[in-house]
Design an enzyme around this catalytic site. Structure first.
Site, PDB file in Angstrom:
ATOM      1  N   LYS A 184       0.505  -1.114  -0.502  1.00 56.94           N
ATOM      2  CA  LYS A 184       0.219  -0.024  -0.337  1.00 56.94           C
ATOM      3  C   LYS A 184       1.044   1.737   0.190  1.00 56.94           C
ATOM      4  O   LYS A 184       0.983   1.806   0.816  1.00 56.94           O
ATOM      5  CB  LYS A 184      -0.836   0.089   1.513  1.00 56.94           C
ATOM      6  CG  LYS A 184      -1.670   1.188   0.812  1.00 56.94           C
ATOM      7  CD  LYS A 184      -3.011   1.531   2.144  1.00 56.94           C
ATOM      8  CE  LYS A 184      -1.960   2.470   2.493  1.00 56.94           C
ATOM      9  NZ  LYS A 184      -1.423   3.681   2.400  1.00 56.94           N
ATOM     10  N   GLU A 258       9.867   1.183  10.329  1.00 54.54           N
ATOM     11  CA  GLU A 258      10.775   2.105  10.724  1.00 54.54           C
ATOM     12  C   GLU A 258       9.825   3.136  10.431  1.00 54.54           C
ATOM     13  O   GLU A 258       9.472   3.510   9.367  1.00 54.54           O
ATOM     14  CB  GLU A 258      11.548   2.076   8.393  1.00 54.54           C
ATOM     15  CG  GLU A 258      12.934   1.901   8.801  1.00 54.54           C
ATOM     16  CD  GLU A 258      12.374   3.993   8.218  1.00 54.54           C
ATOM     17  OE1 GLU A 258      12.857   4.739   9.358  1.00 54.54           O
ATOM     18  OE2 GLU A 258      12.869   4.358   7.400  1.00 54.54           O
ATOM     19  N   CYS A 293      13.500  10.378   6.950  1.00 55.74           N
ATOM     20  CA  CYS A 293      13.963   9.900   8.908  1.00 55.74           C
ATOM     21  C   CYS A 293      14.624  10.006   9.726  1.00 55.74           C
ATOM     22  O   CYS A 293      15.123  10.377  11.052  1.00 55.74           O
ATOM     23  CB  CYS A 293      12.869   8.241   8.830  1.00 55.74           C
ATOM     24  SG  CYS A 293      13.316   7.188   7.804  1.00 55.74           S
ATOM     25  N   GLU A 393      10.108  15.792  15.504  1.00 56.70           N
ATOM     26  CA  GLU A 393      10.849  15.407  14.140  1.00 56.70           C
ATOM     27  C   GLU A 393      10.146  16.385  13.133  1.00 56.70           C
ATOM     28  O   GLU A 393       8.993  17.392  13.670  1.00 56.70           O
ATOM     29  CB  GLU A 393      10.712  14.139  13.414  1.00 56.70           C
ATOM     30  CG  GLU A 393      11.539  13.830  11.987  1.00 56.70           C
ATOM     31  CD  GLU A 393      10.053  11.956  11.774  1.00 56.70           C
ATOM     32  OE1 GLU A 393      11.077  12.084  11.201  1.00 56.70           O
ATOM     33  OE2 GLU A 393       9.496  12.275  12.053  1.00 56.70           O
TER      34      GLU A 393
END
Length: 490
Positions: A184, A258, A293, A393
Site C-alpha cells: 500500500k 521503520e 527519517c 521531528e
C-alpha cells in the site's frame, strides 16, 4: 541560457494492481497535487476493504508457486528487476518529481541506490543456508536442525517521502525469502509504484506475487487486519505505528517498524570542519529537502567552534538552489503539501519565541515559487535543549543547531530524544569515535561522512524509531520464521 531540465514524462494512470488485473476505480479517489505547482494532476483510486481482500487472496494463491520456485530463479528475477530499474532511471526520476517534488538530480541518485538494494537481495536468494545443525546423532540423542520458512503474504505499507527507495528496501528481501506481498503506497505518492509494478512483470515474477493497493487509512487498516497477512512491514510515523501494533497484537502478528528520527550530528573541534560543514548542509537539506527519517536534523557542535561552524553551515545552506525539481541543478525542491508548510512555519516560529536565532531561511518562498510548497533551507542556532525543535521531528528543511561542552555532554545531548534511528559523528580522534559510537543510543552510527542506509548493512531503530531491520542479512532474515526439526537416533 536555459536551465537543463529532466525530460518531460507522461504520468501513468494510477490503478490498483491485483493479480493480473489493473483496476482504475476503488471506493473513492484522492486528487493528487503536484507539490511544485500546487496544480492537481491525477486521480488516485482508493482501495476498499474488498479490493484489499482480493489483493491478499491473489498473493496467498501465488505463495505456494513462488515458495516452490527454486531460489536461484527467484534471485535471477530480482537481478533482472534491478537491471530494469536502472534502465528506467529517467522515468523513475520524472515520476519522483511528480510524486513529491524530489529534485531530478537527487532522484536519479536514488534510483541507482534502489537498484543496488534490489541487486543485493537478488544475490542473497540462493545463498542463505536453509538452516543450521543444532545437534548430532548419538546414543539416546537426536539429529537436529533448523529450517528457515517464509511467512506467506507480507503486508507492506510505505510512506510518501521516498516511495521507490521504500519499495527497494522491503520488497526484494521479502520476495527473495519466498514470500508474496501486497503493497500500500501513500495516496500522496502513487506514481513510482506503477512503474515498479510494470517492471516486476517484465522481470518474470508471476502475477499475484506483487500487488499494489493505493489508498488511505481504510486500505491500510484492512491490510494489517487481514488474517492471511502473516507479517506487516511499515514505514511511517509513530502515531500510525501504534495503531498497526495494536491491531497486530490481537493475533500476535509480527510487525517490522521503520519510523521517524531526530538524528544527531556531533561535530568535535578536531574534525575536518570543511568536510563536516558540507556534509551537514547537504544531508539536512539536499536529500529530499529535509524530508527523511534518518537525516541529521540536529547539529551538535563543540563550544570552541560553535559560532564559526554554525555560520559556515548557514552560508552553505543559503547558497543551495531552491527551485523546480525538473531543473537538474536544483538541490532543494518543494515540501509535500500545505500541511507540511504549516507545520514547519509553526515550529520555526516557536523556536524564535523560545529565543533561538534563525541564521538563514525561515520564511516561505514566494515570487515564481509561490504556487508550490517551497520553504528554504533554514538554520536555527541556539536552540533550547528542551524545546520542540530540539526533540521533535520537523520533516522539512530545518536544521537545529545546539552546543555541547565535552564528550560526555555531547553523548547526553544526542541521547536526549525518544528517537534512535541514525547518528552521525565527526572527529579525528579514533579512540573518541569508538567511545562515542558505543555510547550513542541509535540503530546506526556513521563516522566522518560514511554513507548511511546502504543495502549491505542493517538499518533500523530503537525507541520511537521502531524495531527490526532493513538491509544486510538481518533484513533478509526478517522475512523468515524458524522451524526446529529433530530426528530420533534409533
Amino acid at each position: 541560457m536555459t536551465e537543463e531540465k529532466q525530460p518531460e514524462f507522461v504520468l501513468p494512470e494510477v490503478t490498483l494492481r491485483i493479480g493480473s488485473t489493473a483496476r482504475a476505480t476503488g471506493s473513492g479517489s484522492h486528487q493528487h497535487i503536484n507539490p511544485a505547482t500546487g496544480v492537481p494532476d491525477a486521480a488516485v483510486p482508493l482501495a476498499s476493504a474488498a479490493d484489499v481482500d482480493d489483493a491478499v487472496q491473489n498473493a496467498h494463491a501465488a505463495f505456494s508457486v513462488w515458495k516452490a520456485t527454486p531460489a536461484v530463479q527467484r534471485g535471477r528475477a530480482l537481478l533482472k528487476l534491478a537491471d530494469l530499474v536502472e534502465d528506467h532511471t529517467a522515468e523513475f526520476a520524472a515520476l519522483a518529481t511528480a510524486d513529491n517534488g524530489t529534485p531530478a538530480g537527487t532522484a536519479q541518485l536514488m534510483v541507482a541506490a534502489a537498484a543496488e538494494w534490489i541487486r543485493y537481495y537478488g544475490g542473497w536468494a540462493d545463498k542463505l543456508p536453509l538452516g543450521r545443525v543444532t545437534s548430532v546423532a548419538g546414543a539416546g540423542g537426536s539429529f537436529g536442525h533448523t529450517l528457515r520458512q517464509p511467512y506467506g503474504v507480507i503486508g507492506i505499507i510505505i510512506t510518501w517521502n521516498a516511495p521507490l527507495m521504500s519499495l527497494a528496501m522491503k520488497v526484494p528481501a521479502a520476495l527473495a525469502a519466498g514470500n508474496t506481498v501486497v503493497v500500500k503506497p501513500s495516496e500522496l505518492t502513487p506514481f513510482s509504484a506503477m512503474l515498479f509494478a510494470d517492471l516486476i512483470r517484465k522481470a518474470g515474477i508471476p502475477d499475484g506475487v506483487f500487488n499494489v493497493v493505493t489508498g488511505g487509512a481504510e486500505a491500510g487498516s484492512s491490510l494489517v487486519a487481514h488474517p492471511l497477512v502473516k507479517k506487516v512491514s511499515f514505514t511511517g510515523g509513530p502515531d500510525t505505528a501504534r495503531k498497526i501494533t495494536a491491531e497486530c497484537s490481537q493475533t500476535f502478528k509480527p510487525v517490522l517498524l521503520e519510523l521517524g528520527g531526530k538524528s544527531a550530528n556531533l561535530v568535535f573541534a578536531d574534525a575536518d570542519l570543511e568536510a563536516a560543514a558540507l556534509h551537514a548542509a547537504f544531508m539536512a537539506f539536499g536529500v529530499m529537502t529535509g524530508q527523511g527519517c534518518a537525516l541529521p536534523t540536529r547539529l551538535l557542535v563543540q563550544d570552541s567552534i560553535y559560532e564559526e561552524f554554525a555560520a559556515r553551515v548557514a552560508a552553505i545552506a543559503g547558497s543551495l538552489k531552491v527551485g523546480s525539481p525538473l531543473e537538474l541543478d536544483t538541490v532543494c525542491g518543494p515540501v509535500i503539501n500545505q500541511a507540511a508548510i504549516d507545520r514547519i512555519e509553526a515550529m520555526v516560529a516557536q523556536a524564535r519565541n523560545d529565543g533561538a536565532r534563525v541564521l538563514t531561511g525561515g520564511t516561505r518562498l514566494g515570487g515564481e515559487l509561490a504556487d508550490g510548497y517551497y520553504y528554504p533551507p533554514t538554520v536555527v542556532a541556539d536552540v533550547d535543549r528542551q524545546s520542540e525543535l530540539a526533540r521533535q521531528e520537523v520533516f522539512g528543511p530545518v536544521l537545529a543547531v545546539l552546543r555541547f561542552s565535552d564528550e560526555a555532554d555531547a553523548v547526553t545531548l544526542a541521547n536526549s530524544t525518544d528517537y534512535g534511528l541514525s547518528g552521525y559523528l565527526w572527529t579525528s580522534d579514533a579512540k573518541r569515535a569508538m567511545r562515542v559510537v558505543e555510547a550513542l543510543e541509535t540503530g546506526e552510527v556513521v563516522v566522518n561522512g560514511a554513507p548511511n542506509a546502504v543495502a549491505e548493512r542493517p538499518f533500523g531503530g530503537i525507541g520511537h524509531s521502531g524495531n527490526g531491520n532493513e538491509g544486510g542479512l538481518e533484513g533478509l532474515e526478517e522475512f523468515f520464521w524458524t522451524k526446529s526439526v529433530a530426528y530420533g537416533a534409533n
